[in-house]
Design a protein around this motif. Structure first.
Motif, PDB file in Angstrom:
ATOM      1  N   SER A  54      -3.779   9.845  -0.587  1.00  0.00           N
ATOM      2  CA  SER A  54      -4.815   9.875   0.342  1.00  0.00           C
ATOM      3  C   SER A  54      -4.421   8.853   1.504  1.00  0.00           C
ATOM      4  CB  SER A  54      -5.930   9.609  -0.264  1.00  0.00           C
ATOM      5  OG  SER A  54      -7.128   9.202   0.574  1.00  0.00           O
ATOM      6  N   ARG A  96      -4.342  15.643  -7.587  1.00  0.00           N
ATOM      7  CA  ARG A  96      -4.179  14.498  -8.429  1.00  0.00           C
ATOM      8  C   ARG A  96      -5.427  13.853  -8.750  1.00  0.00           C
ATOM      9  NH1 ARG A  96       1.445  10.788  -6.951  1.00  0.00           N
ATOM     10  NH2 ARG A  96       2.837  12.706  -7.669  1.00  0.00           N
ATOM     11  N   ALA A 154      -3.104  14.682  -2.985  1.00  0.00           N
ATOM     12  CA  ALA A 154      -4.224  13.740  -3.397  1.00  0.00           C
ATOM     13  C   ALA A 154      -5.449  14.521  -4.180  1.00  0.00           C
ATOM     14  CB  ALA A 154      -4.818  12.967  -2.159  1.00  0.00           C
ATOM     15  N   ALA A 202      -5.390   0.114  -0.668  1.00  0.00           N
ATOM     16  CA  ALA A 202      -5.544   0.814  -1.910  1.00  0.00           C
ATOM     17  C   ALA A 202      -5.670  -0.049  -3.141  1.00  0.00           C
ATOM     18  CB  ALA A 202      -3.890   1.359  -2.034  1.00  0.00           C
ATOM     19  N   GLN A 231     -10.045   8.354  -2.049  1.00  0.00           N
ATOM     20  CA  GLN A 231     -10.123   8.327  -0.957  1.00  0.00           C
ATOM     21  C   GLN A 231      -9.921   6.883  -0.404  1.00  0.00           C
ATOM     22  OE1 GLN A 231      -9.758  10.684   1.728  1.00  0.00           O
ATOM     23  NE2 GLN A 231      -9.562   9.247   3.037  1.00  0.00           N
ATOM     24  N   VAL A 232      -8.794   6.499   0.260  1.00  0.00           N
ATOM     25  CA  VAL A 232      -8.538   5.203   0.479  1.00  0.00           C
ATOM     26  C   VAL A 232      -8.312   5.184   1.996  1.00  0.00           C
ATOM     27  CG1 VAL A 232      -8.116   4.003  -1.696  1.00  0.00           C
ATOM     28  CG2 VAL A 232      -6.154   4.944  -0.361  1.00  0.00           C
ATOM     29  N   THR A 239       2.118   2.550  -3.189  1.00  0.00           N
ATOM     30  CA  THR A 239       1.048   2.619  -4.683  1.00  0.00           C
ATOM     31  C   THR A 239       0.982   4.150  -4.945  1.00  0.00           C
ATOM     32  OG1 THR A 239      -0.602   3.330  -2.966  1.00  0.00           O
ATOM     33  CG2 THR A 239      -0.547   0.968  -3.499  1.00  0.00           C
ATOM     34  N   GLN A 241      -6.941  11.928  -6.675  1.00  0.00           N
ATOM     35  CA  GLN A 241      -7.012  10.330  -6.301  1.00  0.00           C
ATOM     36  C   GLN A 241      -8.176   9.865  -5.495  1.00  0.00           C
ATOM     37  OE1 GLN A 241      -3.050  10.619  -4.453  1.00  0.00           O
ATOM     38  NE2 GLN A 241      -2.049   9.718  -6.245  1.00  0.00           N
ATOM     39  N   GLU A 290       0.885  -1.130  -0.063  1.00  0.00           N
ATOM     40  CA  GLU A 290       0.038  -0.078   0.096  1.00  0.00           C
ATOM     41  C   GLU A 290       0.732   1.259   0.057  1.00  0.00           C
ATOM     42  OE1 GLU A 290      -4.028  -1.509   2.381  1.00  0.00           O
ATOM     43  OE2 GLU A 290      -2.411  -0.019   3.511  1.00  0.00           O
ATOM     44  N   ASN A 313      -0.493   6.630  -3.445  1.00  0.00           N
ATOM     45  CA  ASN A 313      -1.891   7.173  -3.177  1.00  0.00           C
ATOM     46  C   ASN A 313      -1.838   8.147  -2.169  1.00  0.00           C
ATOM     47  OD1 ASN A 313      -4.536   8.091  -2.222  1.00  0.00           O
ATOM     48  ND2 ASN A 313      -5.275   6.232  -3.459  1.00  0.00           N
ATOM     49  N   HIS A 363     -10.994  15.722  -0.117  1.00  0.00           N
ATOM     50  CA  HIS A 363      -9.488  16.014  -0.002  1.00  0.00           C
ATOM     51  C   HIS A 363      -9.296  17.575   0.327  1.00  0.00           C
ATOM     52  CE1 HIS A 363      -8.430  12.105  -0.889  1.00  0.00           C
ATOM     53  NE2 HIS A 363      -8.626  12.072  -1.928  1.00  0.00           N
TER      54      HIS A 363
END
Length: 154
Positions: free
Chosen positions: A13, A125, A122, A140, A129-130, A9, A127, A6, A11, A80
């Motif tokens: 977020s 980009r 985030a 993720a 939400q995780v 990744t 991205q 993860e 990400n 975000h």
């Protein structure tokens, strides 16, 4: 997907959640440590720390006796941009604590600033939400939406 994967990744977020949790814990601890010398900023740090934990770990809302309007406001922070704004406000207040002298609260200020920066990246980009699987989140790899009637993967 494991926690180590993860982290790879990209990400932000996910990074924002982890740094936000760290910032929340730091604000609570450092607010408690400095409460004798900087009462106002220490109390604000403790309050902000608790709010960070409520924002980043929504299952805490079930444990705390809060009202529906507060719960709705915290859930609205899944965006975000809104999280970035809230964390920037928290950061500005923590940085303002330096006006009363250099204290341990500067560590909390740095941490919450990093969380705001992660959520800003985030948001820019766009991205998803995780939440980290380390804390029981979706991770993720995919997002599972739980409904009372069905379970579906989005």
């Amino acid at each position: 997907m494991g926690f180590a994967k993860e982290l790879k990744t990209g990400n932000f977020s996910l990074y924002g959640q982890l740094v936000g949790l760290l910032a929340g814990v730091l604000m609570i601890v450092l607010g408690g440590v400095t409460i004798v010398s900087h009462v106002v900023y220490s109390i604000l740090a403790i309050v902000f720390g608790v709010l960070c934990l409520l924002i980043e770990l929504p299952f805490f809302l079930r444990l705390c006796p809060t009202g529906p309007s507060f719960d709705k406001a915290v859930r609205a922070l899944r965006n975000h941009w809104l999280r970035t704004l809230v964390y920037v406000i928290f950061a500005v207040v923590m940085w303002a604590s330096l006006a009363s002298g250099l204290t341990l609260l500067v560590i909390a200020a740095v941490a919450i600033t990093l969380a705001a920066a992660c959520y800003l990246v985030a948001a820019i980009r766009n991205q998803a939400q995780v939440t980290t699987s380390l804390l029981g989140g979706t991770g993720a790899a995919g997002h599972t939406v739980y409904d009372t009637r069905t379970v579906q993967t989005v």
